[in-house]
Design an enzyme around this catalytic site. Structure first.
Site, PDB file in Angstrom:
ATOM      1  CG  ASP A 290      57.605   8.994  -0.687  1.00  0.00           C
ATOM      2  OD1 ASP A 290      58.776   8.653  -0.902  1.00  0.00           O
ATOM      3  OD2 ASP A 290      57.182   9.940  -0.948  1.00  0.00           O
TER       4      ASP A 290
ATOM      5  CG  HIS B 153      58.847  11.015  -3.693  1.00  0.00           C
ATOM      6  ND1 HIS B 153      58.666  11.474  -2.565  1.00  0.00           N
ATOM      7  CD2 HIS B 153      59.573  11.925  -4.401  1.00  0.00           C
ATOM      8  CE1 HIS B 153      58.938  12.769  -2.542  1.00  0.00           C
ATOM      9  NE2 HIS B 153      59.600  13.199  -3.553  1.00  0.00           N
TER      10      HIS B 153
ATOM     11  CB  SER C 228      59.320  16.616  -3.797  1.00  0.00           C
ATOM     12  OG  SER C 228      60.168  15.948  -3.264  1.00  0.00           O
TER      13      SER C 228
END
Length: 445
Positions: A338, A364, A199
């Protein structure tokens, strides 16, 4: 009937994109011989799981469910990791927490590969997605693991790391990773360093390897759930009710709670302290509101901080526009469903070093599937990541890197030619359990 089965199978097949001209690399073969092979052929042969089907567990059928389970699921009894923490004091007064595993690595050779990990938005070494790879990855080979060392670089203020300067971290600030790599390279000069990031950390790592080019201290990088185009993904997140009120406000709340823990360390008359006070007074801020009021001011060093607006910060910090500068093998994996990262640059801009992969589902940082034998839930992503780490750590032969030499000055480890950066180890170390998260913060993002 065959066309139906082809369609059904395609629903779970990962899309893998290579440039038209892949880079020619040198690899080790049997009997210690070396040969030249295109990176694409190397990945297709050494990372077969990247092309395997990912079928989400039946009760997590879409990106929202996968993401929410990653955030709310109880993973405390799984993938336990024991770390030994080293605190680094940076030249600007800031502090980083480096969590090494295994805690006792005296049995490992000095050239054992090291997985260098960057976590997500407000996470740390305790995150389930980190432990899902490091727990088996640092197990000895005869027990089914990779037998590697690993180190998680915890950002300023994250995972119990104290804030000792008027600055936090952000998607575009790469100097903290750069200085952590000074220390890791100095401590383990013979070990290849393999990047693994998630991320926000994936954005930082992508920008680092692009900025360094052939001087990158990472031999390879694997980036998962990277947010790439920060402006586009922030904007798209706000277009739906769940995007704005669940994800964006959830991440904004996490950041505000993190800020509240450390604001007392800022001098009250400092611009960062003033920005923090305004930010903490916001009512249920979205992540773009947090970035507008705080990150653009306190998310990095000057220059280039502070920025005039969050959009200026997004433009500077995005990683989709630096892919063409990368000079080491980079594997990027995102999920098409996502809900946090909806804009993914599948065009690698002709850079033969980069491979882009897009799974049809996974949310995610989720990628939860069901074990076909026991029915237990597991993360599909572990298999292709393991194969990538082993292939680039052991079989890929890197040309002699053009690192700047390291030296010590006033107790700080520095790179020749870069006077503004440096780090030194602080006295003392702690052994910590990787499952111990932080109260008040949502995990998994």
């Amino acid at each position: 009937m065959s066309s139906f089965f082809n369609w059904w199978s395609a629903r779970y097949t990962t899309e893998v994109r290579y440039p038209k001209e892949s880079t020619l690399i040198v690899t080790k073969e049997q009997h210690s011989n070396t040969t030249s092979v295109f990176l694409r052929d190397f990945v297709e042969r050494r990372c077969p799981s990247l092309y395997s089907e990912f079928r989400p567990v039946w009760w997590l059928p879409n990106g929202h469910m996968q993401t929410l389970y990653c955030v709310l699921g109880d993973f405390s009894a799984r993938d336990k990791v024991v770390y030994k923490r080293t605190l680094l004091r940076l030249l600007d007064g800031g502090t980083l927490g480096l969590d090494f595993t295994p805690a006792d690595d005296s049995h490992l050779p000095p050239d054992t590969p090291i997985i260098v990990v960057l976590h997500g938005l407000t996470g740390g070494s305790y995150e389930s997605y980190v432990r899902a790879i490091l727990s088996p990855g640092c197990v000895p080979v005869h027990q089914g693991g990779l037998g590697y060392r690993a180190v998680v670089v915890n950002f300023r203020g994250c995972a119990g790391v104290p804030v000792m300067s008027p600055q936090l971290y952000s998607a575009g600030h790469t100097d903290d990773l750069r200085q952590a790599l000074f220390y890791i390279s100095h401590r383990y000069p013979e070990a290849p360093l393999l990047g693994l990031s998630f991320s926000l950390g994936a954005n930082v790592m992508t920008r680092y390897v692009a900025e360094e080019g052939e001087r990158s201290r990472l031999k390879s990088a694997c980036v998962l759930g990277c947010p790439w185009n920060l402006a586009a993904n922030s904007s798209k997140l706000l277009t739906t009710y769940i995007g704005r009120h669940v994800y964006s406000k959830g991440m904004g709340r996490n950041l505000v709670n993190l800020l509240k823990r450390h604001v007392s360390t800022f001098a009250s008359d400092h611009e960062v302290a003033k920005a923090a006070a305004v930010t903490m007074a916001l009512t249920k801020p979205t992540i773009d509101m947090f970035d507008e009021h705080f990150t653009r001011i306190g998310g990095g060093s000057s220059p280039p901080w502070p920025f005039a607006s969050a959009n200026d910060y997004y433009e500077y910090s995005s990683s989709h526009n630096v892919l063409n500068k990368i000079k080491i093998p980079l594997l990027a994996i995102n999920a098409a469903d996502d809900p946090v990262v909806q804009d993914v640059p599948m065009d690698v801009e002709g850079n033969g070093w980069a491979i882009m992969a897009l799974t049809p589902c996974g949310g995610h940082l989720g990628w939860f599937e069901s074990d076909k034998v026991w029915g237990e839930i597991r993360r599909w992503i572990k298999r292709p990541v393991f194969e990538w780490l082993r292939a680039t750590g052991e079989d890929f032969v890197r040309s002699p890197p053009r690192w700047r030499p390291l030296h010590e000055e006033g107790g700080f480890i520095k790179e020749v030619g870069i006077d503004r950066l440096g780090c030194k180890e602080l006295d003392g170390s702690d052994v910590i359990m990787g499952t111990e998260g932080e109260s008040g913060l949502l995990a998994g993002l």
